[in-house]
Scaffold this motif. Structure first.
Motif, PDB file in Angstrom:
ATOM      1  N   UNK A  61      45.415  69.528  73.645  1.00 42.07           N
ATOM      2  CA  UNK A  61      45.939  68.302  73.031  1.00 42.07           C
ATOM      3  C   UNK A  61      44.864  67.217  73.095  1.00 42.07           C
ATOM      4  N   UNK A  62      44.924  66.290  72.136  1.00 46.18           N
ATOM      5  CA  UNK A  62      43.886  65.260  72.009  1.00 46.18           C
ATOM      6  C   UNK A  62      44.554  63.932  71.650  1.00 46.18           C
ATOM      7  N   UNK A  63      44.235  62.897  72.411  1.00 46.72           N
ATOM      8  CA  UNK A  63      44.852  61.591  72.156  1.00 46.72           C
ATOM      9  C   UNK A  63      43.811  60.488  72.051  1.00 46.72           C
ATOM     10  N   UNK A  64      44.151  59.499  71.228  1.00 54.51           N
ATOM     11  CA  UNK A  64      43.350  58.278  71.124  1.00 54.51           C
ATOM     12  C   UNK A  64      44.180  57.182  71.781  1.00 54.51           C
ATOM     13  N   UNK A  65      43.632  56.547  72.807  1.00 56.60           N
ATOM     14  CA  UNK A  65      44.364  55.576  73.617  1.00 56.60           C
ATOM     15  C   UNK A  65      43.685  54.216  73.544  1.00 56.60           C
ATOM     16  N   UNK A  66      44.502  53.163  73.451  1.00 54.89           N
ATOM     17  CA  UNK A  66      43.973  51.795  73.518  1.00 54.89           C
ATOM     18  C   UNK A  66      44.133  51.346  74.962  1.00 54.89           C
ATOM     19  N   UNK A  89      53.695  59.175  79.806  1.00 53.73           N
ATOM     20  CA  UNK A  89      54.808  59.676  80.612  1.00 53.73           C
ATOM     21  C   UNK A  89      55.415  60.983  80.120  1.00 53.73           C
ATOM     22  N   UNK A  90      55.435  61.149  78.803  1.00 52.78           N
ATOM     23  CA  UNK A  90      56.156  62.320  78.281  1.00 52.78           C
ATOM     24  C   UNK A  90      55.244  63.484  77.940  1.00 52.78           C
ATOM     25  N   UNK A  91      54.035  63.465  78.483  1.00 52.76           N
ATOM     26  CA  UNK A  91      53.073  64.519  78.156  1.00 52.76           C
ATOM     27  C   UNK A  91      52.972  65.471  79.347  1.00 52.76           C
ATOM     28  N   UNK A 110      39.356  58.370  74.527  1.00 58.26           N
ATOM     29  CA  UNK A 110      39.988  59.638  74.166  1.00 58.26           C
ATOM     30  C   UNK A 110      40.422  60.359  75.428  1.00 58.26           C
ATOM     31  N   UNK A 111      41.551  61.049  75.342  1.00 59.83           N
ATOM     32  CA  UNK A 111      42.012  61.887  76.463  1.00 59.83           C
ATOM     33  C   UNK A 111      42.366  63.261  75.924  1.00 59.83           C
ATOM     34  N   UNK A 112      42.158  64.260  76.743  1.00 59.72           N
ATOM     35  CA  UNK A 112      42.428  65.633  76.326  1.00 59.72           C
ATOM     36  C   UNK A 112      42.662  66.497  77.553  1.00 59.72           C
TER      37      UNK A 112
END
Ligand code: URA
Length: 242
Positions: A61-66, A89-91, A110-112
């Motif tokens: 999974x790959x996320x873009x976070x502010x 929280x829901x990941x 970015x988080x992964x």
């Protein structure tokens, strides 16, 4: 079939390099047998154990976070401060940040859970462009900014050329807003670069990471990257350009 070190890295357990080390040290078993050969191919049904513990094959999974200011870019903090993963929280996947932003820096992170992907983006050879907006104390001249563009000497060596844009100045408060794009990722690099030319950073925000922006997000919010964005990042990192 995939290479064993890739599967271990993708599980989020270790970077690709660390996974290779674990294999050569005899710490990895495939279907109960120790495997020390790098590049051994495994498939989805194989049981893989690292140090006696079966790895979870998580979906990448790959996320873009502010990231807001006042948050630590890690998974845990011994001092109990808020970390970037507290916002997810829901990941269920074990995600971690790709590189870091300082506690006081806000912006795009970015988080992964894909160790391989993270490793690739952070590799010094492939580091992608990152654009920061800095509010600095004092109003730097064109000549001062040219120093940043050409490279300045820091404790850990010369910085690579950067792109710098003067955005605005507040003459009364004696502060300026400068945009700077660098592709290296040294510790506190932007702050140290401005410090070096005599204009300490008062506030710092990362606005862009390669082609990605914070568009549509408020501080503390995140969104998944699209499969196309993930693919584009791979292509950019592999080509070593932006
Ligand atoms: N440069 C810095 O000085 N701080 C950051 O958080 C990122 C880049």
């Amino acid at each position: 079939m995939e290479r064993l070190q890739k599967i271990i890295a993708q599980s989020g357990l270790a970077s690709r390099r660390k996974a290779e080390q674990l294999i050569t040290e005899g710490k990895v078993k495939v279907n109960g047998q120790v495997v020390t050969q790098l590049g051994t191919k495994v498939n989805a049904t194989d049981d893989i154990e690292v140090n006696g513990v079966k790895i979870e094959k998580e979906t990448p999974v790959y996320f873009l976070f502010y990231k807001p200011r006042g948050v630590i870019s890690s998974v845990k903090d011994e001092k109990g401060r808020k970390t970037v993963t507290d916002f997810f929280n829901n990941i269920d996947e074990r995600i971690f940040p790709i590189g870091r932003l300082d506690y006081d820096t806000s912006g795009l992170l970015l988080l992964t859970n894909d160790g391989d992907f993270a490793q690739m983006l952070m590799h010094p050879k492939y580091e992608v462009d990152k654009t920061y907006i800095a509010k600095v104390e004092g109003i730097p001249s064109r000549l001062a900014l040219k120093q940043l563009q050409d490279g300045v000497k820091l404790d850990d060596g010369m910085t690579a050329p950067s792109r710098v844009k003067f955005l605005s100045a507040d003459k009364r408060k004696k502060t300026a807003i400068i945009e700077i794009t660098i592709h290296e990722g040294r510790n506190r690099q932007v702050r140290r670069m401005f410090e070096k030319i005599g204009f300490p950073v008062l506030k710092l925000k990362r606005e862009r990471y390669s082609f990605l922006t914070l568009h549509g997000l408020n501080a503390g919010e995140y969104r998944p990257l699209t499969p196309h964005e993930v693919k584009q990042l791979r292509i950019i990192a592999e080509k070593g350009r932006n």
